[in-house]
Enzyme design. Structure first.
Site, PDB file in Angstrom:
ATOM      1  N   SER A 276       8.635   5.503  -8.919  1.00 23.03           N
ATOM      2  CA  SER A 276       9.413   6.548  -8.250  1.00 23.03           C
ATOM      3  C   SER A 276      10.053   5.952  -7.010  1.00 23.03           C
ATOM      4  CB  SER A 276       8.496   7.699  -7.839  1.00 23.03           C
ATOM      5  OG  SER A 276       9.153   8.591  -6.950  1.00 23.03           O
TER       6      SER A 276
ATOM      7  N   TYR B  92       0.700   9.059  -2.612  1.00 25.17           N
ATOM      8  CA  TYR B  92       1.641   8.998  -3.736  1.00 25.17           C
ATOM      9  C   TYR B  92       2.503   7.747  -3.641  1.00 25.17           C
ATOM     10  CZ  TYR B  92       5.362  10.327  -6.980  1.00 25.17           C
ATOM     11  OH  TYR B  92       6.272  10.341  -8.014  1.00 25.17           O
TER      12      TYR B  92
END
Length: 311
Positions: A160, A186
């Site tokens: 990501s 994350y």
């Protein structure tokens, strides 16, 4: 790398169907993790549409069976398998690996969780690092021989642009001393996904296995956003961000898994179906630390040690 970065005829608006048009995967076998929802479904559908045998590796087998039935109905391909896989559970990963027989041509490490409250696996691993990185690391290394047996295979690591939120903190991966921030966690896990691709490709290229990482794009209609508050979702929608459909979000994964011109190309990070520029801007590019070969080698060793010592 910028001068030699790989470009393709595809872009941000391309769909998985666009990318795989004209490609025949008959006789090839694929595994897609997290294939019961979101871009995982569309990734699996695209591969099935090109005649691949596709295994949906999912936590919720009932949901996976529903998706398999729907993919068969929409593609005419009945070679869709469903297998249980919980990436936060080393025993589940070991069982999946033990059950696999024969070659594996495509492994798409797609599943992931994003920004949950602080949660730890039974081994004590922070859940995002444990699931997004360590689970996929154990799966890919466990399936190495099957990938090598295919003769020419590809591993796709779904990262990501969130990797730009944080490098891997090797001194405190599991937030045992620093304060937990779900977005830092994350970001760390997504950086790890890219570093895995860098080191795996270096180690495995001689066996005919190429490994790349990617940012799929922002997809608001996704289970990945389930831990985001209404305020966070509203802010994302108001940011001017161009959101992708799941079909568009799956395009870069499918490109890396199937595009013939990428044969033998690995250890790179793509976004919008093209190799990303080195050096991150606000909304694009790849951070230098995510492609650092020394960090990649260190992460491989740390990950191996964590799995060996704490299972």
């Amino acid at each position: 790398m910028n001068d030699s970065r790989i470009t393709t005829p595809f872009g941000a608006q391309s769909t998985a169907a666009d990318v795989i048009a004209g490609i025949d995967l008959d006789g090839r076998r694929a595994v897609v993790t997290g294939a019961a929802s979101g871009i995982g479904v569309e990734t699996a559908r695209a591969l099935a549409s090109a005649n691949a045998e596709v295994t949906l590796a999912v936590r919720d087998v009932a949901a996976g069976e529903r998706v398999a039935t729907e993919i068969t109905a929409s593609t005419g391909n009945s070679r869709i398998r469903v297998a249980p896989l919980d990436l936060a559970d080393p025993a589940s990963i070991a069982a999946f690996v033990a059950d696999w027989t024969g070659p594996l041509h495509i492994l798409i490490n797609n599943a992931g969780i994003m920004a949950p409250p602080l949660t730890r696996t039974p081994q004590g691993w922070e859940i995002q690092f444990g699931t997004n990185h360590l689970g996929h690391f154990a799966l890919a290394t466990g399936l190495h021989d099957a990938l090598a047996a295919a003769g020419r295979s590809r591993v796709v690591s779904v990262s990501s642009r969130g990797h730009r939120l944080a490098p891997v903190d090797f001194e405190d991966i599991n937030f045992e001393r620093r304060e937990y921030d779900p977005w830092v966690g994350y970001g760390q896990s997504k950086t790890a996904n890219i570093l895995f691709a860098v080191e795996a490709d270096k180690r495995w290229a001689a066996a005919g296995i190429t490994v790349n990482a990617l940012h799929p794009g922002a997809i608001i209609a996704s289970n990945l956003t389930r831990h985001m508050s209404k305020e966070e979702l509203d802010a994302a929608k108001a940011s001017g961000e161009e959101f992708k459909s799941p079909e568009q979000g799956a395009a870069t994964s499918v490109l890396l898994a199937t595009w013939p011109e990428l044969d033998g190309v690995g250890g790179r990070y793509f976004e919008d179906c093209n190799e990303a520029l080195r050096g991150a801007t606000e909304r694009s590019g790849v951070a230098d630390y995510a492609l650092d070969p020394e960090a990649a080698a260190r992460l491989w060793q740390v990950s191996t040690d964590m799995l060996v010592n704490r299972i």
